[in-house]
Design an enzyme around this catalytic site. Structure first.
Site, PDB file in Angstrom:
ATOM      1  N   CYS A  47       0.826  -1.212   0.000  1.00 17.33           N
ATOM      2  CA  CYS A  47       0.000   0.000   0.000  1.00 17.33           C
ATOM      3  C   CYS A  47       0.856   1.258   0.000  1.00 17.33           C
ATOM      4  O   CYS A  47       0.642   2.176  -0.794  1.00 17.33           O
ATOM      5  CB  CYS A  47      -0.929  -0.007   1.209  1.00 17.33           C
ATOM      6  SG  CYS A  47      -1.937   1.481   1.343  1.00 17.33           S
ATOM      7  N   GLY A 192     -10.221  -4.769 -15.934  1.00 18.49           N
ATOM      8  CA  GLY A 192     -11.016  -3.560 -15.741  1.00 18.49           C
ATOM      9  C   GLY A 192     -11.578  -3.429 -14.347  1.00 18.49           C
ATOM     10  O   GLY A 192     -12.627  -2.815 -14.153  1.00 18.49           O
ATOM     11  N   GLY A 193     -10.887  -3.997 -13.346  1.00 17.01           N
ATOM     12  CA  GLY A 193     -11.265  -3.737 -11.968  1.00 17.01           C
ATOM     13  C   GLY A 193     -10.793  -2.367 -11.540  1.00 17.01           C
ATOM     14  O   GLY A 193     -10.414  -1.526 -12.368  1.00 17.01           O
ATOM     15  N   GLU A 214     -11.479  -5.937 -20.374  1.00 15.37           N
ATOM     16  CA  GLU A 214     -12.008  -6.659 -19.213  1.00 15.37           C
ATOM     17  C   GLU A 214     -12.761  -7.890 -19.694  1.00 15.37           C
ATOM     18  O   GLU A 214     -13.626  -7.801 -20.563  1.00 15.37           O
ATOM     19  CB  GLU A 214     -12.921  -5.758 -18.386  1.00 15.37           C
ATOM     20  CG  GLU A 214     -13.760  -6.454 -17.337  1.00 15.37           C
ATOM     21  CD  GLU A 214     -12.951  -7.251 -16.329  1.00 15.37           C
ATOM     22  OE1 GLU A 214     -13.358  -8.397 -16.033  1.00 15.37           O
ATOM     23  OE2 GLU A 214     -11.909  -6.740 -15.849  1.00 15.37           O
ATOM     24  N   GLY A 282      -5.730  -8.942 -11.028  1.00 17.55           N
ATOM     25  CA  GLY A 282      -5.954  -9.396  -9.664  1.00 17.55           C
ATOM     26  C   GLY A 282      -4.656  -9.659  -8.930  1.00 17.55           C
ATOM     27  O   GLY A 282      -3.555  -9.529  -9.478  1.00 17.55           O
ATOM     28  N   ALA A 335      -6.777  -1.824   1.893  1.00 10.08           N
ATOM     29  CA  ALA A 335      -5.909  -1.415   2.984  1.00 10.08           C
ATOM     30  C   ALA A 335      -6.701  -1.007   4.215  1.00 10.08           C
ATOM     31  O   ALA A 335      -6.330  -1.340   5.347  1.00 10.08           O
ATOM     32  CB  ALA A 335      -5.013  -0.268   2.521  1.00 10.08           C
ATOM     33  N   HIS A 459     -25.577  23.644   0.663  1.00 12.02           N
ATOM     34  CA  HIS A 459     -25.808  24.080  -0.721  1.00 12.02           C
ATOM     35  C   HIS A 459     -24.833  25.206  -1.048  1.00 12.02           C
ATOM     36  O   HIS A 459     -24.629  26.114  -0.239  1.00 12.02           O
ATOM     37  CB  HIS A 459     -27.244  24.589  -0.864  1.00 12.02           C
ATOM     38  CG  HIS A 459     -27.521  25.235  -2.193  1.00 12.02           C
ATOM     39  ND1 HIS A 459     -27.769  24.504  -3.321  1.00 12.02           N
ATOM     40  CD2 HIS A 459     -27.557  26.549  -2.557  1.00 12.02           C
ATOM     41  CE1 HIS A 459     -27.973  25.330  -4.332  1.00 12.02           C
ATOM     42  NE2 HIS A 459     -27.848  26.585  -3.899  1.00 12.02           N
TER      43      HIS A 459
END
Length: 481
Positions: A47, A192-193, A214, A282, A335, A459
């Site tokens: 990480c 495509g993750g 992907e 992955g 993480a 707003h």
């Protein structure tokens, strides 16, 4: 601090100094336990050094480049980007990482955590041998024993594809993409993750021609289908060639790049030539050489160490716990989930009552442009679990601040029918990573739309769209059809 050779005993031994490991060590030390942390590389893990932190630093630079283009094309600000000084960008990124690294090490030292540098191998249920290069005055073998608990937090590595061995230049993984030389003019991203989408987004901001492939029928396939649709639209609007439902047939290494054949969702075969092929298919848990068998531990068919007790993250071997990327689903490989898991293990070992990690309320974020952020169940997941649901969506451009940003995007809320509890919140658009915390509390506290609708959103903000969706689900919306 390096401890002496021989047998060394601690209350807790932590193997792995990434997010899950160092959070466990710090919390356990803070609770008065004697802690030894073993790390063969740098404290902070993937990480800090190869993932979350350096990649988000690079993505921030990409946002600045995009902002200059928007200033010129949309707002009449006569600004241009002459070039990107890659060396300066890398230096800033590395400085951020280095300062964070020093900070974590300082926290560990201040907490009294002993750090042993080297590769760990289990020799028993609570015994570990650590081997390092060593010197004549500081031998490289340490035998450690844990009185109370042993924690495995060895993290993960990128998965690769057969025949596509990374070389750090033409073929790279997500771990080494940040450190590849210079900025390529073209990139083919496989996967495509979240990681693939982020890298595709970064390279496009830096001027590269990008193709994103992907295999699933949509990108970010773990997210709600509407999130995938809006992200695909946003990436394509930026000029990224998104190919979902596609697969790589083969790839040939060229002197200065890669030539790949891709089978598209329509069954067509396309040839894509790019300077760089980035494999983001992955990650796999790291257990090689750890000696799990000596401790009586095994992995499942995917390589994960499965806990016997998810409420304590304890394995079938008493006193041996596991966190982070070694855990199978429902752990998320994120993480911030590892951080929570580390706190749970430390408090459990110290004898405290610690709530299990509620993975349904852990937020998920993709830091592409546009960003995605979500928490809880998708619409399809909620229906599959037997819930009757009410669903409401609102485009971010329906509120003034969304028009100002001009990126599009949406808010989607899934709730139990008839005003029941909120099951999931899904966001796409600019800066939604900073908007998800409210929704995390809403889902985590089992709130109903009427509970949220009585709170006033500032707003003009993007969060007004979140508030308006909850007003509508509570029957009080100003824009109900």
């Amino acid at each position: 601090m390096t401890i002496d050779t021989g047998v060394n005993t601690s209350d807790v031994i932590v193997i792995g100094g990434g997010t899950g490991g160092y959070s466990t060590a710090l919390r356990a030390a803070g609770l008065g336990l004697d802690v030894t942390l073993v790390e063969r590389d740098k404290i902070g893990g993937t990480c800090l050094h190869r993932g979350c932190i350096p990649s988000k630093a690079m993505l921030h630079a990409a946002e600045l480049v995009d902002g200059i283009a928007e200033a010129r094309e949309r707002w009449g600000v006569k600004a241009t980007v002459d070039s990107v000084d890659w060396g300066a960008l890398v230096a800033t990124r590395d400085d951020i990482v280095a300062r964070n690294h020093k900070g974590v090490e300082a926290h560990l030292a201040h907490a009294g955590v002993r750090v042993v540098r080297g590769s760990a191998r289990l020799t028993g249920a609570r015994t570990v041998r650590v081997e390092s290069a060593g010197t004549e005055s500081a031998p490289g073998v340490h035998d450690l024993t844990a009185r109370r608990a042993l924690l495995l937090a060895t993290g993960s590595r990128p998965r690769t594809l057969p025949g596509l061995d990374p070389d750090g230049r033409r073929v790279v993984t997500s771990d080494d993409a940040l450190f590849a030389p210079g900025l390529p003019a073209s990139v083919l991203v496989l996967g495509g993750g979240a990681i693939g989408a982020e890298y595709a987004s970064f390279h496009r901001s830096m001027g590269a021609e990008v193709t994103l492939v992907e295999a699933a029928d949509r990108i970010v396939p773990l997210e709600d289908a509407d999130v995938s649709r809006h992200l695909t639209r946003g990436l394509r609007k930026r000029g990224i060639d998104v190919q979902a439902g596609a697969r790589l047939l083969d790839a040939e290494l060229l002197e200065n790049g890669v030539r790949a054949r891709v089978r598209t969702a329509r069954g067509e075969t396309r040839t894509v030539t790019a300077e760089r092929l980035l494999v983001a298919v992955g990650r796999a848990p790291v257990t090689e050489g750890l000696g799990l068998e000596a401790a009586g531990l095994t992995t499942d068919e995917r390589g994960f160490v499965v806990p016997e007790d998810w409420g304590r993250l304890e394995t079938a071997v008493p006193g041996v716990h596991v966190v982070g990327d070694l855990l199978p689903p429902p752990s998320l490989g994120l993480a911030h989930a590892s951080f929570a898991e580390g706190l749970l293990v430390a408090e459990t070992v110290a004898g405290l009552e610690s709530p299990p990690v509620d993975y349904a309320t852990v937020p998920r974020v993709t830091y592409s442009s546009p960003q995605t952020a979500s928490v809880g169940l998708s619409e399809a997941e909620a229906r599959a679990r037997g819930h009757e649901v009410d669903v409401d969506t609102m485009p971010l451009t329906a509120v003034a601040k969304g028009m100002v940003h001009g990126q599009g995007g949406m808010v989607k809320v899934v709730a139990e029918a008839g005003g029941g509890q909120v099951l999931g919140v899904h966001l796409v658009g600019p800066n939604v990573s900073e908007m998800i915390a409210e929704s995390q509390l809403i889902v985590g506290w089992d709130a109903e739309p009427s509970d949220v609708a009585r709170h006033v959103h500032a707003h003009p903000t993007l969060s007004e769209a979140v508030g308006e969706v909850f007003l509508t689900l509570a029957g009080r919306g100003l824009h109900q059809q």
